[in-house]
Design a protein around this motif. Structure first.
Motif, PDB file in Angstrom:
ATOM      1  N   ILE A 117      21.547  -0.121  -0.523  1.00  0.00           N
ATOM      2  CA  ILE A 117      20.074   0.098  -0.113  1.00  0.00           C
ATOM      3  C   ILE A 117      19.832   1.451  -0.288  1.00  0.00           C
ATOM      4  CG2 ILE A 117      17.967  -0.690   0.869  1.00  0.00           C
ATOM      5  CD1 ILE A 117      19.281  -3.348   1.276  1.00  0.00           C
ATOM      6  N   GLY A 118      20.431   2.222   0.464  1.00  0.00           N
ATOM      7  CA  GLY A 118      20.378   3.648   0.760  1.00  0.00           C
ATOM      8  C   GLY A 118      20.312   4.262  -0.548  1.00  0.00           C
ATOM      9  N   GLY A 119      21.580   3.992  -1.244  1.00  0.00           N
ATOM     10  CA  GLY A 119      21.774   4.722  -2.600  1.00  0.00           C
ATOM     11  C   GLY A 119      20.728   4.400  -3.557  1.00  0.00           C
ATOM     12  N   ALA A 120      20.286   3.042  -3.466  1.00  0.00           N
ATOM     13  CA  ALA A 120      19.259   2.797  -4.521  1.00  0.00           C
ATOM     14  C   ALA A 120      18.064   3.272  -4.189  1.00  0.00           C
ATOM     15  CB  ALA A 120      19.052   1.345  -4.405  1.00  0.00           C
ATOM     16  N   MET A 121      17.612   3.608  -2.892  1.00  0.00           N
ATOM     17  CA  MET A 121      16.433   4.319  -2.472  1.00  0.00           C
ATOM     18  C   MET A 121      16.438   5.538  -3.106  1.00  0.00           C
ATOM     19  SD  MET A 121      14.573   1.770  -1.415  1.00  0.00           S
ATOM     20  CE  MET A 121      13.293   2.942  -1.076  1.00  0.00           C
ATOM     21  N   ILE A 122      17.419   6.261  -3.020  1.00  0.00           N
ATOM     22  CA  ILE A 122      17.819   7.757  -3.505  1.00  0.00           C
ATOM     23  C   ILE A 122      17.524   7.605  -4.991  1.00  0.00           C
ATOM     24  CG2 ILE A 122      19.319   9.772  -3.806  1.00  0.00           C
ATOM     25  CD1 ILE A 122      20.625   8.749  -1.092  1.00  0.00           C
ATOM     26  N   ASP A 123      18.175   6.529  -5.752  1.00  0.00           N
ATOM     27  CA  ASP A 123      17.715   6.598  -7.113  1.00  0.00           C
ATOM     28  C   ASP A 123      16.455   6.317  -7.412  1.00  0.00           C
ATOM     29  OD1 ASP A 123      20.601   7.003  -7.884  1.00  0.00           O
ATOM     30  OD2 ASP A 123      21.039   4.870  -7.961  1.00  0.00           O
ATOM     31  N   TYR A 124      15.766   5.442  -6.836  1.00  0.00           N
ATOM     32  CA  TYR A 124      14.290   5.520  -6.812  1.00  0.00           C
ATOM     33  C   TYR A 124      13.612   6.667  -6.906  1.00  0.00           C
ATOM     34  CZ  TYR A 124      14.589   0.202  -6.879  1.00  0.00           C
ATOM     35  OH  TYR A 124      14.816  -1.398  -7.251  1.00  0.00           O
ATOM     36  N   GLN A 125      13.705   7.384  -5.774  1.00  0.00           N
ATOM     37  CA  GLN A 125      13.151   8.469  -5.471  1.00  0.00           C
ATOM     38  C   GLN A 125      13.185   9.400  -6.615  1.00  0.00           C
ATOM     39  OE1 GLN A 125      14.568  10.970  -2.049  1.00  0.00           O
ATOM     40  NE2 GLN A 125      12.545  10.545  -0.941  1.00  0.00           N
ATOM     41  N   GLY A 174      13.785   8.698  -9.600  1.00  0.00           N
ATOM     42  CA  GLY A 174      13.189   8.451 -10.707  1.00  0.00           C
ATOM     43  C   GLY A 174      14.452   7.502 -11.706  1.00  0.00           C
ATOM     44  N   HIS A 175      15.381   7.417 -11.188  1.00  0.00           N
ATOM     45  CA  HIS A 175      16.582   6.801 -12.100  1.00  0.00           C
ATOM     46  C   HIS A 175      16.444   5.235 -12.376  1.00  0.00           C
ATOM     47  CE1 HIS A 175      19.017  10.469 -11.967  1.00  0.00           C
ATOM     48  NE2 HIS A 175      18.902  10.518 -10.671  1.00  0.00           N
ATOM     49  N   MET A 176      15.277   4.597 -11.492  1.00  0.00           N
ATOM     50  CA  MET A 176      15.092   3.332 -11.832  1.00  0.00           C
ATOM     51  C   MET A 176      13.630   3.173 -12.564  1.00  0.00           C
ATOM     52  SD  MET A 176      17.421   1.836 -10.130  1.00  0.00           S
ATOM     53  CE  MET A 176      18.431   1.658  -8.718  1.00  0.00           C
ATOM     54  N   SER A 177      13.035   4.177 -12.995  1.00  0.00           N
ATOM     55  CA  SER A 177      11.702   4.078 -13.583  1.00  0.00           C
ATOM     56  C   SER A 177      11.771   3.523 -15.170  1.00  0.00           C
ATOM     57  CB  SER A 177      10.961   5.202 -13.673  1.00  0.00           C
ATOM     58  OG  SER A 177      11.549   6.338 -14.300  1.00  0.00           O
ATOM     59  N   GLY A 178      10.630   2.843 -15.538  1.00  0.00           N
ATOM     60  CA  GLY A 178      10.901   2.366 -16.657  1.00  0.00           C
ATOM     61  C   GLY A 178      11.264   0.937 -16.766  1.00  0.00           C
ATOM     62  N   ALA A 179      11.612   0.467 -18.172  1.00  0.00           N
ATOM     63  CA  ALA A 179      12.041  -0.928 -18.154  1.00  0.00           C
ATOM     64  C   ALA A 179      12.770  -0.899 -19.391  1.00  0.00           C
ATOM     65  CB  ALA A 179      10.839  -1.737 -18.241  1.00  0.00           C
ATOM     66  N   ASP A 180      13.688  -1.992 -19.477  1.00  0.00           N
ATOM     67  CA  ASP A 180      14.503  -2.117 -20.673  1.00  0.00           C
ATOM     68  C   ASP A 180      13.999  -3.599 -21.265  1.00  0.00           C
ATOM     69  OD1 ASP A 180      16.124  -3.855 -19.303  1.00  0.00           O
ATOM     70  OD2 ASP A 180      17.322  -2.195 -18.814  1.00  0.00           O
ATOM     71  N   LYS A 181      14.674  -4.030 -22.419  1.00  0.00           N
ATOM     72  CA  LYS A 181      14.453  -5.355 -22.721  1.00  0.00           C
ATOM     73  C   LYS A 181      15.482  -6.275 -22.512  1.00  0.00           C
ATOM     74  CE  LYS A 181      11.124  -4.022 -25.959  1.00  0.00           C
ATOM     75  NZ  LYS A 181       9.673  -4.500 -25.261  1.00  0.00           N
TER      76      LYS A 181
END
Length: 86
Positions: free
Chosen positions: A40-48, A50-57
């Motif tokens: 979760i800590g790593g995912a939060m860094i990714d969110y911060q 912008g690595h999780m921004s946008g969407a795919d199909k």
């Protein structure tokens, strides 16, 4: 996202920008397993960052169904997301 949830649930949802180390510390206090905290800590860094921004199909291509928006999900699950005493 907080504004969408507020509108969908009919109550004020407030975004609180908590530092990652403080958030991770709270997860430790709750007794979560270390591997979960690390993930979760790593995912939060990714969110911060912008690595999780946008969407795919991917979901739409796999299931043939459009992905719900945050608002649609909240409305569909309002009975679970709104506390009973609200």
């Amino acid at each position: 996202m907080a504004a969408e949830l507020s509108q969908a649930l009919g109550r004020k949802i407030i975004f609180q920008d908590v530092p990652i180390d403080e958030y991770v510390s709270s997860l430790k206090d709750m007794g979560l397993p270390e591997y979960t905290i690390q993930y979760i800590g790593g995912a939060m860094i990714d969110y911060q960052n912008g690595h999780m921004s946008g969407a795919d199909k991917n979901i739409e291509e796999i299931t043939g169904q459009r992905v719900m928006t945050v608002s649609e999900f909240a409305q569909a699950h309002a009975d679970t997301l709104n506390p009973d005493d609200y």
